[in-house]
Scaffold this active site. Structure first.
Site, PDB file in Angstrom:
ATOM      1  N   GLY A  48      38.315  41.247  36.546  1.00  0.00           N
ATOM      2  CA  GLY A  48      39.352  41.714  35.636  1.00  0.00           C
ATOM      3  C   GLY A  48      39.407  43.221  35.481  1.00  0.00           C
ATOM      4  N   HIS A  49      38.460  43.955  36.060  1.00  0.00           N
ATOM      5  CA  HIS A  49      38.369  45.413  35.846  1.00  0.00           C
ATOM      6  C   HIS A  49      38.139  46.126  37.170  1.00  0.00           C
ATOM      7  CE1 HIS A  49      36.880  49.249  34.093  1.00  0.00           C
ATOM      8  NE2 HIS A  49      37.600  48.881  33.058  1.00  0.00           N
ATOM      9  N   PHE A  50      38.976  46.312  37.981  1.00  0.00           N
ATOM     10  CA  PHE A  50      40.384  45.916  38.034  1.00  0.00           C
ATOM     11  C   PHE A  50      40.557  45.128  39.326  1.00  0.00           C
ATOM     12  CE2 PHE A  50      40.189  49.927  35.695  1.00  0.00           C
ATOM     13  CZ  PHE A  50      40.807  49.574  34.516  1.00  0.00           C
ATOM     14  N   VAL A  55      36.212  48.854  39.346  1.00  0.00           N
ATOM     15  CA  VAL A  55      35.469  49.964  38.754  1.00  0.00           C
ATOM     16  C   VAL A  55      34.560  49.388  37.673  1.00  0.00           C
ATOM     17  CG1 VAL A  55      35.664  52.091  37.407  1.00  0.00           C
ATOM     18  CG2 VAL A  55      37.367  51.581  39.165  1.00  0.00           C
TER      19      VAL A  55
END
Length: 148
Positions: A48-50, A55
């Site tokens: 989810g990041h990203f 990252v």
């Protein structure tokens, strides 16, 4: 003193997915620690990041520094965490992020004890990748007993 993953698990209450220390290269009780976090694409936060540009979240880099600080605190106190001991963040000052941390990077976590007073530990921490500063912060933490 060095710690492998077995030693780390004895000195930290954290477990997957929140355990963010893979190896301790050196710990000097009451003074400092140098530890490593290997950043893998398999980390749960990368979904989810990203999704198209993974990252490592800055807050997790700070958490990794705090976990390294906890190992210094526990070894300095001659204690190991148990079900009645909790280690809390109580403050973060001057946090700065200098470069993104990506899958495949190895974070070198360097934490120095600045001082302790009335159960509050103050540290200066930095996280580096390939010798380049990725993040830095002044941390404050405390160890508390849950017993009444």
């Amino acid at each position: 003193m060095e710690l492998d993953i077995k030693g780390i698990l004895e000195h930290l209450p954290h477990r997957y997915p929140m355990l963010l220390i893979d190896r301790v290269l050196n710990v000097v009780p009451g003074e400092s620690i140098t530890a490593l976090k290997n950043v893998s694409i398999n980390e749960p936060f990368f979904t989810g990041h990203f999704p198209h540009h993974p990252v490592m979240p800055g807050v997790l880099i700070l958490e990794a520094l705090a976990q390294a600080a906890a190992i210094v605190s526990f070894t300095s106190a001659g204690k190991k965490p148990d079900d009645n001991t909790v280690y809390y963040f109580v403050g973060i000052d001057g946090a700065r992020f200098k470069r993104p941390v990506l899958p495949g990077d190895q974070l070198r976590l360097e934490v120095t004890v600045e001082r302790t007073s009335r159960g509050i530990w103050k540290y200066k921490g930095c996280a580096k990748v390939d010798g380049q500063l990725a993040a830095e912060a002044d941390l404050m933490c405390t160890m508390r007993s849950l017993e009444c």
